[in-house]
Every structure is written in C-alpha cells, then in structure tokens.
Enzyme design. Sequence first.
Site, PDB file in Angstrom:
ATOM      1  N   SER A 286     -40.380   5.140   3.222  1.00  0.00           N
ATOM      2  CA  SER A 286     -40.832   6.068   3.676  1.00  0.00           C
ATOM      3  C   SER A 286     -42.174   5.776   3.910  1.00  0.00           C
ATOM      4  O   SER A 286     -43.149   5.490   2.916  1.00  0.00           O
ATOM      5  CB  SER A 286     -41.128   7.868   3.486  1.00  0.00           C
ATOM      6  OG  SER A 286     -42.171   7.778   3.391  1.00  0.00           O
ATOM      7  N   ARG A 339     -49.687   4.087  11.933  1.00  0.00           N
ATOM      8  CA  ARG A 339     -49.284   3.223  11.724  1.00  0.00           C
ATOM      9  C   ARG A 339     -49.510   2.215  12.815  1.00  0.00           C
ATOM     10  O   ARG A 339     -48.901   0.812  12.485  1.00  0.00           O
ATOM     11  CB  ARG A 339     -47.317   4.023  12.251  1.00  0.00           C
ATOM     12  CG  ARG A 339     -47.174   4.313  11.324  1.00  0.00           C
ATOM     13  CD  ARG A 339     -45.857   5.588  11.804  1.00  0.00           C
ATOM     14  NE  ARG A 339     -45.487   6.244  10.920  1.00  0.00           N
ATOM     15  CZ  ARG A 339     -44.621   7.200  11.134  1.00  0.00           C
ATOM     16  NH1 ARG A 339     -44.264   7.590  11.486  1.00  0.00           N
ATOM     17  NH2 ARG A 339     -44.177   8.185   9.713  1.00  0.00           N
ATOM     18  N   LEU A 461     -40.815  15.036  13.385  1.00  0.00           N
ATOM     19  CA  LEU A 461     -40.405  16.439  13.164  1.00  0.00           C
ATOM     20  C   LEU A 461     -41.154  17.975  13.231  1.00  0.00           C
ATOM     21  O   LEU A 461     -40.331  18.718  13.927  1.00  0.00           O
ATOM     22  CB  LEU A 461     -40.213  16.552  11.823  1.00  0.00           C
ATOM     23  CG  LEU A 461     -39.826  15.660  10.648  1.00  0.00           C
ATOM     24  CD1 LEU A 461     -38.905  15.806   9.292  1.00  0.00           C
ATOM     25  CD2 LEU A 461     -38.038  15.040  11.654  1.00  0.00           C
TER      26      LEU A 461
HETATM   27  C1  LIG Z   1     -35.666   6.548   9.187  1.00  0.00           C
HETATM   28  C2  LIG Z   1     -36.850   7.511   9.384  1.00  0.00           C
HETATM   29  C3  LIG Z   1     -37.250   8.306   8.958  1.00  0.00           C
HETATM   30  C4  LIG Z   1     -38.366   9.146  10.118  1.00  0.00           C
HETATM   31  N1  LIG Z   1     -38.470   9.719   8.770  1.00  0.00           N
HETATM   32  C5  LIG Z   1     -39.863  11.227   9.364  1.00  0.00           C
HETATM   33  C6  LIG Z   1     -40.693  11.515   8.945  1.00  0.00           C
HETATM   34  O1  LIG Z   1     -40.392  11.763   7.702  1.00  0.00           O
HETATM   35  N2  LIG Z   1     -41.087  12.389   9.484  1.00  0.00           N
HETATM   36  C7  LIG Z   1     -40.639  12.796  11.499  1.00  0.00           C
HETATM   37  O2  LIG Z   1     -41.685  13.248  11.738  1.00  0.00           O
HETATM   38  N3  LIG Z   1     -40.113  11.871  12.241  1.00  0.00           N
HETATM   39  C8  LIG Z   1     -39.707  11.002  11.554  1.00  0.00           C
HETATM   40  N4  LIG Z   1     -38.701  10.168  11.426  1.00  0.00           N
HETATM   41  C9  LIG Z   1     -38.565  10.062  13.336  1.00  0.00           C
HETATM   42  C10 LIG Z   1     -37.228  11.365  13.734  1.00  0.00           C
HETATM   43  O3  LIG Z   1     -36.861  11.388  12.432  1.00  0.00           O
HETATM   44  C11 LIG Z   1     -37.030  11.558  15.382  1.00  0.00           C
HETATM   45  O4  LIG Z   1     -38.062  11.446  15.861  1.00  0.00           O
HETATM   46  C12 LIG Z   1     -36.464  12.672  15.412  1.00  0.00           C
HETATM   47  O5  LIG Z   1     -35.610  13.591  14.255  1.00  0.00           O
HETATM   48  C13 LIG Z   1     -36.295  13.016  16.906  1.00  0.00           C
HETATM   49  O6  LIG Z   1     -34.935  14.433  16.573  1.00  0.00           O
HETATM   50  P1  LIG Z   1     -34.532  14.444  18.625  1.00  0.00           P
HETATM   51  O7  LIG Z   1     -33.676  16.123  17.372  1.00  0.00           O
HETATM   52  O8  LIG Z   1     -35.180  14.215  19.595  1.00  0.00           O
HETATM   53  O9  LIG Z   1     -33.056  13.403  18.004  1.00  0.00           O
HETATM   54  P2  LIG Z   1     -31.691  12.512  17.063  1.00  0.00           P
HETATM   55  O10 LIG Z   1     -32.393  13.364  16.095  1.00  0.00           O
HETATM   56  O11 LIG Z   1     -32.253  11.116  17.819  1.00  0.00           O
HETATM   57  O12 LIG Z   1     -30.743  13.357  18.184  1.00  0.00           O
HETATM   58  C14 LIG Z   1     -30.026  13.576  18.562  1.00  0.00           C
HETATM   59  C15 LIG Z   1     -28.514  14.017  19.292  1.00  0.00           C
HETATM   60  O13 LIG Z   1     -28.354  13.718  20.619  1.00  0.00           O
HETATM   61  C16 LIG Z   1     -27.077  13.401  20.235  1.00  0.00           C
HETATM   62  N5  LIG Z   1     -26.528  12.789  21.636  1.00  0.00           N
HETATM   63  C17 LIG Z   1     -27.166  11.278  21.997  1.00  0.00           C
HETATM   64  N6  LIG Z   1     -26.576  10.920  23.365  1.00  0.00           N
HETATM   65  C18 LIG Z   1     -25.664  11.012  23.605  1.00  0.00           C
HETATM   66  C19 LIG Z   1     -25.513  11.487  24.477  1.00  0.00           C
HETATM   67  N7  LIG Z   1     -25.395  10.499  25.758  1.00  0.00           N
HETATM   68  N8  LIG Z   1     -24.188  13.028  24.801  1.00  0.00           N
HETATM   69  C20 LIG Z   1     -24.097  13.119  23.610  1.00  0.00           C
HETATM   70  N9  LIG Z   1     -25.185  13.719  22.801  1.00  0.00           N
HETATM   71  C21 LIG Z   1     -26.202  12.993  22.402  1.00  0.00           C
HETATM   72  C22 LIG Z   1     -26.507  13.102  18.642  1.00  0.00           C
HETATM   73  O14 LIG Z   1     -25.634  13.008  18.943  1.00  0.00           O
HETATM   74  C23 LIG Z   1     -27.765  13.724  18.001  1.00  0.00           C
HETATM   75  O15 LIG Z   1     -27.088  14.907  17.718  1.00  0.00           O
HETATM   76  C24 LIG Z   1     -37.911   8.797  11.362  1.00  0.00           C
HETATM   77  C25 LIG Z   1     -37.457   7.826  12.064  1.00  0.00           C
HETATM   78  C26 LIG Z   1     -36.151   6.988  10.961  1.00  0.00           C
HETATM   79  C27 LIG Z   1     -35.276   6.305  12.160  1.00  0.00           C
END
Ligand SMILES: Cc1cc2nc3c(=O)[nH]c(=O)nc-3n(C[C@H](O)[C@H](O)[C@H](O)COP(=O)(O)OP(=O)(O)OC[C@H]3O[C@@H](n4cnc5c(N)ncnc54)[C@H](O)[C@@H]3O)c2cc1C
Length: 659
Positions: A286, A339, A461
């Site tokens: 992190s 970054r 987030l």
């Molecule tokens: C290791 C790591 C650490 C991180 N730490 C931080 C942090 O400390 N602070 C911060 O702000 N950000 C952080 N990030 C970034 C952040 O975690 C992500 O950008 C954020 O969680 C994305 O959320 P989301 O809801 O958009 O997508 P996701 O959490 O990727 O969720 C996607 C959803 O879509 C569903 N899905 C995907 N494709 C399909 C499909 N075709 N059909 C049905 N369902 C589907 C999946 O099942 C899931 O439920 C980090 C990222 C990583 C990789």
Amino acid sequence: MAKVIDSKIPAGPVPEKWKEYKAHQRLVNPKNKLKLDVIVVGTGLAGASAAASLGEMGFNVINLCIQDSPRRAHSIAAQGGINAAKCYQNDGDSVYRLFYDTVKGGDYRAREANVYRLAEVSNNIIDQCVAQGVPFAREYGGMLANRSFGGAQVSRTFYAKGQTGQQLLLGAYSSLSCQVKAGKVKLYTRYEMEDVVIVDGRARGIIAKDLCTGKLVRFSANAVVIATGGYGNTYFLSTNAMGCNCTAAVQCYRKGAYFANPSYVQIHPTCIPVHGDKQSKLTLMSESLRNDGRIWVPKKIEDAKALQAGTKQGWEIPEEDRDYYLERRYPAFGNLVPRDVASRAAKERCDKGFGVNNTGLAVFLDFSESINRLGLDVIMQRYGNLFEMYEEITDVFPGDVANEINGVKYYKPMMIYPAIHYTMGGIWVDYELQTSIPGLFAIGECNFSDHGANRLGASALMQGLADGYFVLPYTIQNYLADQAVWPKVSTDLPEFEEAEKKVDAEQDRLLNIKGKRSVDSIHKELGHIMWEYVGMGRTAEGLKIGLKKMHELEEEFDKNLFVPGTKEGLNIELDKAIHLRDFFTMGQLVAFDALSRNESCGGHFREEYQTEEGEAKRDDENYFYVGCWEYKGKGNEPELIKEPLEYEAIKVQTRNYKN
Ligand SMILES: Cc1cc2nc3c(=O)[nH]c(=O)nc-3n(C[C@H](O)[C@H](O)[C@H](O)COP(=O)(O)OP(=O)(O)OC[C@H]3O[C@@H](n4cnc5c(N)ncnc54)[C@H](O)[C@@H]3O)c2cc1C
C-alpha cells in the site's frame, strides 16, 4: 475533424453551477409505486452501494456479480484508505483543497465540475460508513485517525489498518443485505453480464450467464448500471484480483457506448517486483507505507552491481551512500509524490543501472528511520498486516533488525517496483453518470470520470462510494422520471433474442477453434506486449509495433485457442476466453488512444514529450480534451470524439511537486 460532445453540465456561475445538480433532481416517488426496475451489474464498492441505495429509495433492483458473494468483489483488496476533506487534523484541509489536489494530481485532464462534486460529497461518505459500523482507525481520544497519501500535503486519508476496502465493503454489504431482506434487491451471484440489450436506442436489459450451469438468462429493466471495475488485467500481471475483467464494459462499447481516455492507466510505484515467468499476479504494498517508509537506491553504481550480484545487502550500505531520490528530486512532497511521478522516478533509477535486486528492477522501501524514531510497535499498529503479507510472499520481515552502523540500527528493507494497478480511463459518462447510450449508466472504476490522467491514492474508494451512495441514486432519477410512461419491455423482444443468440454463437466459436494454446499462455503474451510497448514509457514507434503484435496475436487467438469442455455447466476456461477476447479489444484501444495523444500527462508518458528533467510535458493547446472512442467494428480503427475540458475555478498550470 473529430466530433465534439458535451457533458451536459447544468449552466450557471461557479460554484452554484455545481450545486445546482441537486436542485435538478426530480425525485421519482421514493416508495416507488411506479415499479421501476434497475439492473446493477457489480457488487464492488460502487455496485453494492448503488444497489443498496436504489433499493432503499424504492426501486426494484436486480444486482449481479461473478463471485459467489458480493463480499468477494475486487474492492476488498483495497488496503490503504479513503480520502475525505473532514480536516480532523486541523491542517488546513477543505473541500476546495481536496478538489484542487485531485485536479492537479490528474494532471489537469479531469472534468473540473465532477471533481468538485466528488470533493463535496467526500465527507458524507465517511459519515455514512461510520453509521454502518465501519471500524475506521481512531486516535486515542476517539476521533477518527488520518494518514497521508501521495499528492497531498494534508492528512485526509481514513483507514482501517491495511484492510480499508474490505471493511467498507462489509458496510455496503450490510446495507445491501437489508434491501435483499426487504425484497427490494434481488441478488444473482455467479452471474456474468455478457451483453447489454438496446431497444429503440435505449438500454433495456442484459444477457447474463449463470456461471454454474452455463445457462443464458435475459433480464429486462428500465435502466442498466454497470459497476464492473477496471481493465488493468489487460496487462496480465497487475495488482488487480484475478477475476477482474472488462467484458461488460467492452460489450457496452461495442454496442455504442463511448470509451474515454483508455490510455490513462495507473502504474503503482510500490508493488512486490516480478520474480519469475511463472507468476500470474502481482501484489501491492500500500501507498500508505510511504508515510513512514523511505525509498532509496545506492548512490554508487558499484554498490548497485553488488546488490544485483547478491554479494551485498541493502542494510550494509551506510546512510551517506544512499540516494533517497524522491526526497532529493521533490523536496516539498518527498516520498509522497503522486504515483505516476514516483513510478517514473523508480524506472529512471533502474534504467540507469541502480536497481537493487537480481533483475535490476527494484528499489528499496526502508523503515529503519521510522522504526528507530517510533518503535516497531507503532509501525506494526499502522502496517502490521502489510508487513506480514510482505513476509509471507518474500520471506523477509521488514521489522527485523539486520545491521548496526555507527550506532544506527538498520532494518531489512522491502523491495518494490512499479506495476499496473488502476485504470483511470473507462466508459464515458456525462455529469449524471449516464453513458452515450440513454438508460445505460456507469459508476466506479469502470467509468472514466474523476481522476483525469492520474488517480491520487485513496481516491478510488471515495469515487466509487460517491457514485454509488450519493450521485447515481439521484441523477438516475432524471432519466427514470420519463420512464414512468414506458413499461418495462418483454424479454421476448427480438432484440433480446438476437443478443442471446450472438452470445451463444460466440461461445460455440471459441469452443470450436480447438487449437493448441491455452487462454493463459496467450493472455500472458498479450500482457508482455502491453507492458513493453504500451506500458510506463511509450513512443509512437513502439505503440505501432505493439498494435501490430496485438493484431497478430489476436489472429493466433482466433485460430489456435484451445478451450476444453462444453458450454453446459461450469467452464472457467471458457469464461476466461471470453474475457481475453475483450482484453484484446481493450489493449488495442489503449494503444490507439496513446498513439493519438501526442503529449505526456499523468500515467500516459510518451517519451518524445518530456522536459529536460524527465517530467511529463503536456500540450494543452492541442490535447485539452477527454478522448472518447466510438467502436467501428473488429479490426477497424475506432473513431475519436472529443469532449473539450473547461476549467473555471482552477488555473491550469504545470504540475510542481518540488516546492
Ligand atoms: C491491491 C489494491 C489496493 C487498492 N487500495 C486502494 C486504496 O487503499 N484506496 C483506494 O481508494 N483505492 C484502492 N484501490 C482501488 C480500488 O480498490 C478499486 O478502484 C475499487 O475497489 C473498484 O471498485 P468498483 O466497485 O468500481 O469495482 P470492483 O470492486 O472491481 O467490483 C467489480 C464488480 O463487478 C462484478 N463484475 C465484473 N464483471 C462482471 C460481469 N461481466 N457481470 C457481472 N458482474 C461483473 C464483479 O463481480 C464485482 O462485483 C486498490 C486496488 C488494488 C488492486
């Protein structure tokens, strides 16, 4: 001459202009006697918060995810924290300052009004999550604690140890579960959206696959929201969860949704370096670690060579022979530069031969100074699980004392290197988070919205939850208000029939190639092409080579892929093949966009466009726009459409983290 689009920002003076959107909300009867249905695809932080909020407001929500539980969405991986402008540290933070830092961090390529709205709702998110019981870290006196993330000189990041995403998702999941119990949300786990169905120019439903039975299912609704995450796994090796894919987003793109700024890909500076060619995943350490960890390489090339040969260890190099290059180059922000800047600086040192591991592609992240100053207990309270994770993977515990020189204790440093982490590009959305297809909305990482060319740490987030809890539930009603007169369409319509047949035929096509190469072997090769030609340093020549290689590899995929099994029942290889088909479309789009943007900005670094000091050199005269791409069929060049950026509150200038 490229087409131009408008983001539909309500007119008016600043800042009233951005506040007006609230006045625009026409609340559709909150208890929803109108029986409006909304499909939300995804249960990450964006999807779960949106589904819970829409359910609470009275809509009937169909919520899908590919995992066996919403709690396993990729969002749980988020470690470091979430930003908000609470100013609990009394250090001069404000909504304006968070807004300013985010626009500057994005290298002046974000839509200004969106970012202001994001900063405005940031504080509500923390209140919402605390009310849900999210166990944020607290000071001794009970106040919520904060730490600093890159690109900011204030402490505004709220966190729950190194598990912030998981705790936030548990909060969102509890709200979602309430709505499931209330009958307002119907949850479909292990369902994957394969296509969006357009009827009379509007998104009216989706085709999904039950991943356990292989059965294709039709869902109809008054609006569709995709919250399906980013496309980082196009690069094969990334910090993203293995299941992350861009199939839903790419299908929407194929059906006419514009894809914005695909070349804006974030390469995170602090990941555990690649250690062989059998790896399928990279692990993030992190950014929060940069609060107390110092990044360095040796000053002397002979020390670097000895480290690479394994004849010397980092802790044997005394203070005066260490080059804390971020502190040297960027005295004002030091180790907490954004970054993109930190990643390029690490690459620059390693390219010059100062890398510290056997591949020469690593730098040190060292806690000696902070452990000596604060004690190991304090450091473990802050980063305990990250230290343990590092030890589990590398067998080195960064809290182990290894040497003492002139009375100073030296601890074993971590080794880190930049890796693909996050995608700022995504489906284009207007101010109301609606895509260029009416009735189709995109939220969270899968839209392009708020981060410009580079996202600041702890802002993903914030954006996902802002979209899900506070923006979409209101703005979608401006669309749904008209839908009261539109009954939900039947899934027997020819549009559903045709979409389902196409998905089915695609599965047959992939299964019938019956070639010799596994999905992973081709994906890995695509990842190498992406990293080498469309990675941290891009050139026009390299991008053209990358595109050519991608075309050739895609042909190989179409002719020589082997997918075992059948489409009936669970077939993970088939699902991965579908994802890889879409990673090809995505990879080419990233390269196209990178080739068309003859400037460097944020995460998009074209080596031809840099200052004498190696910093990104923007060209505001020619590239001050959001680059949106319209799909024109497989193998054809997509068409560029521009959304000009308009800045009223912030002066566009060259980023400076030096003073
Ligand atoms: C290791 C790591 C650490 C991180 N730490 C931080 C942090 O400390 N602070 C911060 O702000 N950000 C952080 N990030 C970034 C952040 O975690 C992500 O950008 C954020 O969680 C994305 O959320 P989301 O809801 O958009 O997508 P996701 O959490 O990727 O969720 C996607 C959803 O879509 C569903 N899905 C995907 N494709 C399909 C499909 N075709 N059909 C049905 N369902 C589907 C999946 O099942 C899931 O439920 C980090 C990222 C990583 C990789």
